[in-house]
Design a protein around this motif. Structure first.
Motif, PDB file in Angstrom:
ATOM      1  N   GLY A 261       9.579 -19.627 -12.822  1.00  9.88           N
ATOM      2  CA  GLY A 261      10.966 -19.366 -13.192  1.00  9.88           C
ATOM      3  C   GLY A 261      11.906 -19.599 -12.027  1.00  9.88           C
ATOM      4  O   GLY A 261      13.005 -20.125 -12.184  1.00  9.88           O
TER       5      GLY A 261
ATOM      6  N   HIS B 173      12.642 -23.274 -11.646  1.00  7.60           N
ATOM      7  CA  HIS B 173      13.655 -23.770 -12.578  1.00  7.60           C
ATOM      8  C   HIS B 173      15.032 -23.645 -11.943  1.00  7.60           C
ATOM      9  O   HIS B 173      15.814 -24.596 -11.931  1.00  7.60           O
ATOM     10  CB  HIS B 173      13.623 -22.982 -13.891  1.00  7.60           C
ATOM     11  CG  HIS B 173      12.378 -23.201 -14.681  1.00  7.60           C
ATOM     12  ND1 HIS B 173      11.871 -22.261 -15.542  1.00  7.60           N
ATOM     13  CD2 HIS B 173      11.530 -24.248 -14.754  1.00  7.60           C
ATOM     14  CE1 HIS B 173      10.779 -22.727 -16.119  1.00  7.60           C
ATOM     15  NE2 HIS B 173      10.556 -23.928 -15.646  1.00  7.60           N
TER      16      HIS B 173
ATOM     17  N   THR C 135      11.782 -24.045 -20.995  1.00  7.26           N
ATOM     18  CA  THR C 135      12.565 -23.141 -20.149  1.00  7.26           C
ATOM     19  C   THR C 135      13.389 -23.922 -19.136  1.00  7.26           C
ATOM     20  O   THR C 135      14.585 -23.671 -18.943  1.00  7.26           O
ATOM     21  CB  THR C 135      11.649 -22.146 -19.425  1.00  7.26           C
ATOM     22  OG1 THR C 135      10.914 -21.392 -20.384  1.00  7.26           O
ATOM     23  CG2 THR C 135      12.464 -21.197 -18.553  1.00  7.26           C
TER      24      THR C 135
ATOM     25  N   THR D 169      17.501 -24.284 -19.331  1.00  2.43           N
ATOM     26  CA  THR D 169      18.225 -23.745 -18.184  1.00  2.43           C
ATOM     27  C   THR D 169      19.146 -24.808 -17.596  1.00  2.43           C
ATOM     28  O   THR D 169      20.316 -24.556 -17.285  1.00  2.43           O
ATOM     29  CB  THR D 169      17.242 -23.246 -17.106  1.00  2.43           C
ATOM     30  OG1 THR D 169      16.409 -22.224 -17.650  1.00  2.43           O
ATOM     31  CG2 THR D 169      17.989 -22.699 -15.896  1.00  2.43           C
TER      32      THR D 169
END
Length: 352
Positions: free
Chosen positions: A293, A296, A322, A326
């Motif tokens: 995450g 990203h 994801t 994003t």
């Protein structure tokens, strides 16, 4: 790592000094594709230079494969020097534009309109190019009859298994089909594909699939954003554009967890050195904290740091849902038009 602001170049075309240098616009229907053609260049050659897959064989007007109908404008038949008007049939290989033109040519397919078909592919090569990525080379029967657009993907079909989807990493003009398959030991489905490909037997594939692709070189700068093996799709786009007269800036962002995950970094750096239009921005995560995450966000920040003119750029993204969403949310907030953002994720993993 090469970083910094990426400039968006403005291409200024000098005013033509004579008829031969004049550039006219050609629009192809029903595909809705367009391209520029100089006054001394035949319509077929100019289409090829724009990356448009127009049918061709003899290139002297005999086979009639490149036949089109003139909807608007005036053109010149170079075989007999006759002026062509609305409603006339023409052969693109033997025609010059005298004005802007609109042509009807059903044989040219619009973006992602090639119907998918199954083929028995011969495995030419399978080799490891990193700790968990394999480069696969496939040969299809009657390759000239297999059409796809740069950036599309295929499925490998194994008996009794669900299809496995992989981006095509090669240009539509390449003789063989190239795939980049990430197959860690714990990825059961990917390992089955690799085992099948290395068995020496032919494999069934279905192609093409995907709408996030290029049927012609765009008329604006490009930002390409890849995570992991999403690089495969970007490789197809870059190699396709290198075969055209595309003159706008291209910037590739490639995000990975660790340095060793950037399995073709030398190739991307070679593009950077050899092609003046092209910039490569590697984005490598913190080796001590591999929370995906966080990567990203890091990749998105790198893209936003370009300071691009978001009203005049086209973005292609390949990676996990994801990452893609994003990135898309951040760019739309900056003013990127929604129709200028392309990713297969929007098709196979749409938001509710």
């Amino acid at each position: 790592m090469r970083s910094g602001t990426v400039s968006v170049l403005k291409i200024v075309t000098p005013a033509p000094t004579d008829k031969a240098q004049a550039v006219h616009r050609v629009e192809l229907q029903p595909a809705g594709l367009g391209y520029g053609v100089a006054g001394n260049e035949d319509l077929l050659s100019a289409a090829a230079a724009a990356g448009i897959q127009a049918p061709a064989a003899c290139r002297n007007g005999v086979c009639e494969i490149c036949e089109a109908t003139l909807i608007t404008g005036q053109a010149l038949n170079t075989r007999n020097q006759q002026t062509l008007s609305v409603g006339d049939r023409l052969m693109m290989c033997r025609t010059l534009a005298l004005t802007d033109l609109k042509l009807e040519i059903p044989a040219i397919m619009a973006t992602a309109n090639h119907p998918p078909r199954q083929y028995a592919a011969k495995v030419v090569d399978v080799r490891s190019i990193s700790h968990d990525v394999f480069r696969v080379e496939l040969k299809l029967p009657r390759r000239r009859d297999v059409a796809f657009h740069a950036g599309q993907y295929l499925s490998v079909i194994l008996p009794g298994e669900d299809p496995c989807y992989f981006s095509i990493a090669s240009s539509p003009a390449a003789e063989h089909i190239e795939l980049h398959i990430q197959a860690s030991p714990d990825w059961v489905s990917a390992r089955k594909v690799i085992d099948t490909l290395t068995s020496g037997q032919d494999v069934s594939v279905e192609l093409p699939n995907g709408k996030a692709c290029l049927a012609a070189a765009p008329d604006k700068p490009l930002l390409l954003v890849a995570a992991g093996t999403g690089f495969a799709q970007m490789k197809s786009l870059v190699e396709f554009l290198q075969e055209t007269r595309y003159s706008h800036p291209v910037t590739l962002f490639w995000g990975v967890r660790k340095h060793e995950d950037m399995y073709l970094r030398l190739l991307a750096q070679q593009w950077h050195e050899d092609w003046s239009n092209f910039s490569f921005v590697p984005v490598v995560g913190d080796d001590e904290d591999n929370d995906w995450g966080g990567h990203h966000d890091q990749l998105v920040r790198a893209v936003l740091a370009t300071g691009a003119d978001w009203q005049n750029v086209e973005v292609h993204a390949s990676g996990s849902p994801t990452m893609v969403y994003t990135l898309m949310d951040a760019l739309l907030e900056k003013g990127l038009p929604a129709q200028a953002f392309f990713s297969d994720v929007l098709e196979y993993a749409p938001r509710a």
